[in-house]
Design a protein around this motif. Structure first.
Motif, PDB file in Angstrom:
ATOM      1  N   ALA A  99     -47.994  -3.008  41.137  1.00 23.54           N
ATOM      2  CA  ALA A  99     -47.013  -3.315  40.096  1.00 23.54           C
ATOM      3  C   ALA A  99     -45.884  -2.296  40.146  1.00 23.54           C
ATOM      4  CB  ALA A  99     -47.679  -3.305  38.725  1.00 23.54           C
ATOM      5  N   GLY A 100     -44.745  -2.709  39.608  1.00 25.89           N
ATOM      6  CA  GLY A 100     -43.605  -1.808  39.554  1.00 25.89           C
ATOM      7  C   GLY A 100     -42.911  -1.669  40.900  1.00 25.89           C
ATOM      8  N   ARG A 101     -41.783  -1.082  40.883  1.00 20.68           N
ATOM      9  CA  ARG A 101     -40.973  -0.931  42.097  1.00 20.68           C
ATOM     10  C   ARG A 101     -40.493   0.505  42.248  1.00 20.68           C
ATOM     11  NH1 ARG A 101     -40.079  -5.872  44.175  1.00 20.68           N
ATOM     12  NH2 ARG A 101     -40.328  -7.648  42.769  1.00 20.68           N
ATOM     13  N   GLY A 102     -40.244   0.863  43.484  1.00 22.11           N
ATOM     14  CA  GLY A 102     -39.700   2.184  43.787  1.00 22.11           C
ATOM     15  C   GLY A 102     -40.599   3.299  43.302  1.00 22.11           C
ATOM     16  N   HIS A 103     -40.001   4.273  42.614  1.00 18.46           N
ATOM     17  CA  HIS A 103     -40.776   5.415  42.162  1.00 18.46           C
ATOM     18  C   HIS A 103     -41.691   5.056  41.004  1.00 18.46           C
ATOM     19  CE1 HIS A 103     -37.319   5.381  39.425  1.00 18.46           C
ATOM     20  NE2 HIS A 103     -38.081   6.038  38.566  1.00 18.46           N
ATOM     21  N   GLU A 104     -41.579   3.861  40.461  1.00 18.99           N
ATOM     22  CA  GLU A 104     -42.453   3.422  39.379  1.00 18.99           C
ATOM     23  C   GLU A 104     -43.592   2.540  39.882  1.00 18.99           C
ATOM     24  OE1 GLU A 104     -40.024   1.586  36.437  1.00 18.99           O
ATOM     25  OE2 GLU A 104     -39.078   3.467  35.827  1.00 18.99           O
ATOM     26  N   ARG A 105     -43.822   2.539  41.194  1.00 19.79           N
ATOM     27  CA  ARG A 105     -44.897   1.732  41.755  1.00 19.79           C
ATOM     28  C   ARG A 105     -46.235   2.236  41.215  1.00 19.79           C
ATOM     29  NH1 ARG A 105     -44.752  -1.135  46.506  1.00 19.79           N
ATOM     30  NH2 ARG A 105     -42.655  -1.585  45.757  1.00 19.79           N
ATOM     31  N   ARG A 106     -47.106   1.286  40.853  1.00 20.55           N
ATOM     32  CA  ARG A 106     -48.431   1.602  40.314  1.00 20.55           C
ATOM     33  C   ARG A 106     -49.472   0.762  41.047  1.00 20.55           C
ATOM     34  NH1 ARG A 106     -45.185   0.032  36.473  1.00 20.55           N
ATOM     35  NH2 ARG A 106     -46.458  -1.781  35.914  1.00 20.55           N
ATOM     36  N   TYR A 107     -50.668   1.299  41.179  1.00 21.48           N
ATOM     37  CA  TYR A 107     -51.743   0.626  41.881  1.00 21.48           C
ATOM     38  C   TYR A 107     -52.983   0.595  40.997  1.00 21.48           C
ATOM     39  CZ  TYR A 107     -48.635   1.746  45.760  1.00 21.48           C
ATOM     40  OH  TYR A 107     -47.527   1.869  46.560  1.00 21.48           O
ATOM     41  N   TYR A 108     -53.655  -0.547  41.008  1.00 21.24           N
ATOM     42  CA  TYR A 108     -54.838  -0.719  40.180  1.00 21.24           C
ATOM     43  C   TYR A 108     -55.970  -1.285  41.025  1.00 21.24           C
ATOM     44  CZ  TYR A 108     -51.325  -0.548  36.447  1.00 21.24           C
ATOM     45  OH  TYR A 108     -50.282  -0.182  35.626  1.00 21.24           O
ATOM     46  N   TRP A 109     -57.189  -0.865  40.705  1.00 12.36           N
ATOM     47  CA  TRP A 109     -58.387  -1.362  41.393  1.00 12.36           C
ATOM     48  C   TRP A 109     -59.371  -1.914  40.369  1.00 12.36           C
ATOM     49  CZ3 TRP A 109     -58.691  -1.832  46.543  1.00 12.36           C
ATOM     50  CH2 TRP A 109     -57.851  -1.044  47.337  1.00 12.36           C
ATOM     51  N   GLY A 110     -60.043  -2.988  40.762  1.00 10.37           N
ATOM     52  CA  GLY A 110     -61.138  -3.496  39.956  1.00 10.37           C
ATOM     53  C   GLY A 110     -62.399  -2.685  40.192  1.00 10.37           C
ATOM     54  N   GLN A 111     -63.450  -3.032  39.460  1.00 12.29           N
ATOM     55  CA  GLN A 111     -64.698  -2.274  39.554  1.00 12.29           C
ATOM     56  C   GLN A 111     -65.538  -2.675  40.759  1.00 12.29           C
ATOM     57  OE1 GLN A 111     -64.200  -4.836  37.603  1.00 12.29           O
ATOM     58  NE2 GLN A 111     -66.056  -6.080  37.531  1.00 12.29           N
ATOM     59  N   GLY A 112     -65.209  -3.779  41.375  1.00 16.89           N
ATOM     60  CA  GLY A 112     -65.936  -4.244  42.551  1.00 16.89           C
ATOM     61  C   GLY A 112     -66.996  -5.269  42.198  1.00 16.89           C
ATOM     62  N   THR A 113     -67.169  -6.225  43.096  1.00 17.07           N
ATOM     63  CA  THR A 113     -68.213  -7.237  42.932  1.00 17.07           C
ATOM     64  C   THR A 113     -68.928  -7.409  44.268  1.00 17.07           C
ATOM     65  OG1 THR A 113     -68.678  -9.501  42.186  1.00 17.07           O
ATOM     66  CG2 THR A 113     -66.628  -9.174  43.398  1.00 17.07           C
ATOM     67  N   GLN A 114     -70.248  -7.439  44.214  1.00 21.21           N
ATOM     68  CA  GLN A 114     -71.051  -7.486  45.442  1.00 21.21           C
ATOM     69  C   GLN A 114     -71.121  -8.908  45.981  1.00 21.21           C
ATOM     70  OE1 GLN A 114     -72.827  -4.848  47.163  1.00 21.21           O
ATOM     71  NE2 GLN A 114     -72.973  -6.485  48.703  1.00 21.21           N
ATOM     72  N   VAL A 115     -70.879  -9.026  47.267  1.00 21.84           N
ATOM     73  CA  VAL A 115     -71.079 -10.291  47.980  1.00 21.84           C
ATOM     74  C   VAL A 115     -72.128 -10.046  49.053  1.00 21.84           C
ATOM     75  CG1 VAL A 115     -70.042 -11.979  49.539  1.00 21.84           C
ATOM     76  CG2 VAL A 115     -68.773 -11.185  47.528  1.00 21.84           C
ATOM     77  N   THR A 116     -73.193 -10.836  49.014  1.00 27.36           N
ATOM     78  CA  THR A 116     -74.269 -10.723  50.001  1.00 27.36           C
ATOM     79  C   THR A 116     -74.454 -12.069  50.671  1.00 27.36           C
ATOM     80  OG1 THR A 116     -75.366  -8.999  48.706  1.00 27.36           O
ATOM     81  CG2 THR A 116     -76.682 -10.119  50.379  1.00 27.36           C
ATOM     82  N   VAL A 117     -74.464 -12.057  51.980  1.00 22.88           N
ATOM     83  CA  VAL A 117     -74.648 -13.277  52.773  1.00 22.88           C
ATOM     84  C   VAL A 117     -75.923 -13.104  53.582  1.00 22.88           C
ATOM     85  CG1 VAL A 117     -73.628 -14.888  54.407  1.00 22.88           C
ATOM     86  CG2 VAL A 117     -72.153 -13.515  52.905  1.00 22.88           C
ATOM     87  N   SER A 118     -76.939 -13.856  53.194  1.00 19.79           N
ATOM     88  CA  SER A 118     -78.248 -13.655  53.820  1.00 19.79           C
ATOM     89  C   SER A 118     -79.117 -14.886  53.616  1.00 19.79           C
ATOM     90  CB  SER A 118     -78.937 -12.435  53.213  1.00 19.79           C
ATOM     91  OG  SER A 118     -80.248 -12.301  53.707  1.00 19.79           O
ATOM     92  N   THR A 119     -80.051 -15.071  54.545  1.00 18.41           N
ATOM     93  CA  THR A 119     -81.028 -16.133  54.380  1.00 18.41           C
ATOM     94  C   THR A 119     -82.187 -15.634  53.518  1.00 18.41           C
ATOM     95  OG1 THR A 119     -82.098 -15.460  56.445  1.00 18.41           O
ATOM     96  CG2 THR A 119     -80.446 -17.191  56.582  1.00 18.41           C
TER      97      THR A 119
END
Length: 119
Positions: A99-119
């Motif tokens: 979000a934001g532009r130039g010197h006001e750029r901001r970054y955000y991260w979520g808490q994460g969600t697990q994806v498992t691919v398995s039989t």
């Protein structure tokens, strides 16, 4: 204050599908890009796909042809449709917002969600 709310991870068999969602709080303004990264233990976090509010997309080679990223601007929500999942797709998936532009750029991260691919 939770600013990114993720959902949709889980366990799926190879060849199956999952849809991840990430809703950004209204407190995050001037969003210009939303996307998904993933990380496995011992590895760096890597880009899976990203999309601008204008709809321009960028995919990792591993995601091309199998994953589709989309955005609902009105809801500040980004989706990742993952089809034909493979065991190597197993990871924690993180929502990412720029979000934001130039010197006001901001970054955000979520808490994460697990994806498992398995039989």
């Amino acid at each position: 204050q939770v600013q990114l709310v993720e959902s949709g991870g889980g366990l799926v068999q190879p060849g199956g599908s999952l849809r991840l969602s990430c809703a950004a709080s209204r407190s995050i303004f001037e969003i210009i890009d939303m996307g998904w990264y993933r990380q496995v233990p011992g590895n760096e976090r890597e880009l899976v796909a990203e999309i601008t509010l204008g709809g321009t997309t960028n995919y990792a080679d591993s995601a091309k042809g199998r994953f589709t990223i989309s955005i609902d601007n009105a809801k500040n929500t980004v989706y990742l449709q993952m089809d034909n999942l493979k065991p190597e797709d197993k990871a924690v998936y993180y929502c990412h917002v720029v979000a934001g532009r130039g010197h006001e750029r901001r970054y955000y991260w979520g808490q994460g969600t697990q994806v498992t691919v398995s039989t």
